[in-house]
Design a protein around this motif. Sequence first.
Motif, PDB file in Angstrom:
ATOM      1  N   GLY A  44       2.282   4.766 -23.011  1.00  0.00           N
ATOM      2  CA  GLY A  44       1.107   5.022 -23.834  1.00  0.00           C
ATOM      3  C   GLY A  44       0.391   3.723 -24.193  1.00  0.00           C
ATOM      4  N   LEU A  65       8.207  -7.092 -28.467  1.00  0.00           N
ATOM      5  CA  LEU A  65       7.980  -8.015 -29.576  1.00  0.00           C
ATOM      6  C   LEU A  65       7.547  -9.400 -29.102  1.00  0.00           C
ATOM      7  N   ARG A 100       9.915  -8.018 -22.990  1.00  0.00           N
ATOM      8  CA  ARG A 100       9.367  -6.878 -22.247  1.00  0.00           C
ATOM      9  C   ARG A 100       9.423  -5.666 -23.177  1.00  0.00           C
TER      10      ARG A 100
HETATM   11  P1  ADP Z   1      -1.276  -9.383 -23.887  1.00  0.00           P
HETATM   12  O1  ADP Z   1      -1.479 -10.169 -22.656  1.00  0.00           O
HETATM   13  O2  ADP Z   1      -2.382  -8.482 -24.266  1.00  0.00           O
HETATM   14  O3  ADP Z   1      -0.747 -10.200 -25.037  1.00  0.00           O
HETATM   15  P2  ADP Z   1       1.291  -8.676 -22.931  1.00  0.00           P
HETATM   16  O4  ADP Z   1       1.417  -8.023 -21.618  1.00  0.00           O
HETATM   17  O5  ADP Z   1       1.574 -10.128 -23.038  1.00  0.00           O
HETATM   18  O6  ADP Z   1      -0.132  -8.357 -23.522  1.00  0.00           O
HETATM   19  O7  ADP Z   1       2.226  -7.911 -23.924  1.00  0.00           O
HETATM   20  C1  ADP Z   1       2.354  -8.307 -25.223  1.00  0.00           C
HETATM   21  C2  ADP Z   1       3.555  -7.602 -25.804  1.00  0.00           C
HETATM   22  O8  ADP Z   1       3.333  -6.206 -25.814  1.00  0.00           O
HETATM   23  C3  ADP Z   1       4.833  -7.810 -25.011  1.00  0.00           C
HETATM   24  O9  ADP Z   1       5.889  -8.069 -25.903  1.00  0.00           O
HETATM   25  C4  ADP Z   1       5.032  -6.498 -24.294  1.00  0.00           C
HETATM   26  O10 ADP Z   1       6.397  -6.199 -24.124  1.00  0.00           O
HETATM   27  C5  ADP Z   1       4.422  -5.503 -25.247  1.00  0.00           C
HETATM   28  N1  ADP Z   1       3.909  -4.283 -24.601  1.00  0.00           N
HETATM   29  C6  ADP Z   1       3.167  -4.201 -23.478  1.00  0.00           C
HETATM   30  N2  ADP Z   1       2.888  -2.920 -23.196  1.00  0.00           N
HETATM   31  C7  ADP Z   1       3.454  -2.157 -24.153  1.00  0.00           C
HETATM   32  C8  ADP Z   1       3.504  -0.747 -24.420  1.00  0.00           C
HETATM   33  N3  ADP Z   1       2.900   0.148 -23.649  1.00  0.00           N
HETATM   34  N4  ADP Z   1       4.178  -0.352 -25.507  1.00  0.00           N
HETATM   35  C9  ADP Z   1       4.788  -1.235 -26.312  1.00  0.00           C
HETATM   36  N5  ADP Z   1       4.766  -2.553 -26.114  1.00  0.00           N
HETATM   37  C10 ADP Z   1       4.110  -3.020 -25.053  1.00  0.00           C
END
Ligand code: ADP
Length: 507
Positions: A241, A27, A179
Amino acid sequence: MLDLTYDAPKPKVIAGAKHDWELVIGLEVHAQVATKAKLFSGASTQFGAEPNSNVAFVDAGMPGMLPVINEGCVAQAVKTGLGLKAQINLYSAFDRKNYFYPDLPQGYQISQLYHPIVGEGEVLVEMGPGPHDGTARVVRIERIHLEQDAGKSIHDMDPNMSFVDLNRTGVALMEIVSRPDIRGPEEAAAYVSKLRQIMRYLGTCDGNMQNGNLRADVNVSICRPGAYEKYQETQDFSHLGTRCEIKNMNSLRFIQAAIEYEARRQIAIVEDGGEVVQETRLYDPDKNETRSMRSKEEAHDYRYFPDPDLLPLEIEQAWVDDIAASLPELPDEKKARFIKDFGLSDYDASVLTADTDNASFFEAVAEGRDGKLAANWVINELFGRLKKDDREITDSPVTPDQLGGVIALISKGDISGKIAKDLFEIVYTEGGDPAVIVEERGMKQVTDMGAIEAAVDEIIAANPDQVAKAKENPKLAGWFVGQVMKATGGKANPKAVNELIAKKLAG
Ligand code: ADP
Ligand code: MG
């Protein structure tokens, strides 16, 4: 690490047409910083003001206006970080996230991409129906950064025009990024509600979701059982995924429904031989479905770069230490202390520490009294009664002193539990000192054994048939107890009555 005495909750499993699937959720929570002024201007943050009345020139993106950082907002972000047991970064910096939108007059949002003010932390998320079923998960926080909120476009006031309200433009937000540690819809809701509870304790965000002061972007992916554990071992995202992000959710109920829908949508795609496309989606509560808003290919290129109008933000460890020293007792600590000091159950301690108003009320009642009894009275009688009147604890007609007085009378054996309920109702509706009321209205429990014995003898003498039956079947003694209680107006000490009747019937 927190001292974890809980087992981890089981991840939610959804049975697809072909396999079982698990959920992985992360989140990004946007929490409006509780301050009087905006992040980079002196304009007020007051909710519900006349549209466009809380707008400084810099908020309106007027040429030549320069942002000035609000120290109060920085302090609130640091406080929130400390409350989440997180790393505080003494060096952070602001970046421009460029995009065009009518409610963003600057043409960019000032945020912190490369150097957030808060680093890694964690939140203990307790699970269950009611406050807690005895399981809890630690959800890791990746970062918290400060950024500006945008304004609001209003499309439904005129058939031919759109309006824009810039009151919210430039208000400080904390973006709290977790996370992907959350394993089901209920956990996601419990996580948001725990964050809200902590920030309310800290006084850093009012947590009002209806006003949009707390909202979440919810990232959801699905995986086969076992894959998540591999990710946890290696922190390698390729075991997970592809995720979709559901934007701007401001209700715990909708967060759960949207995750459930989204997971099932992804399962259907994958089981059909397709692939989930990474994209941003919107949840429609009326239809209970998520819809695509933009895919990764259409994703903005925000052309982030360090904001040249703002110096990097450097804070001193001594200042952070001062804030740390001023932190209030937080929910986990308070709950643990209530369990230990007042002998409360996990459940009762959760209910009583849900917010600080409940907690302080309870503590004032329990101080120097029987903690368990106090908890029972606060939760069952007082909360129940307040709920009936739709009143808040802060608006309780019964003060902690008065409720404590009722409890003291029970503990001393002056009144029975039943009379105590009558007394509570009198204090609730009429006010007054419980001890005085008991005295004046003759509500004291009869502990005078002579008087009780007389009442017992009278009932026994008047009911020889019942006596004969009760001698055969001791369970029938209860009838006599009832009669004596009736005869004494409920004031006889029930324990004494029980013992006496047992003795007389045996004799
Ligand atoms: P971005 O840089 O694209 O914003 P982030 O790595 O910052 O991506 O992640 C954004 C949010 O997505 C974080 O809260 C992370 O925990 C969540 N997240 C990342 N990978 C997954 C996944 N495979 N499934 C669910 N949530 C994810
Ligand atoms: Mg992100």
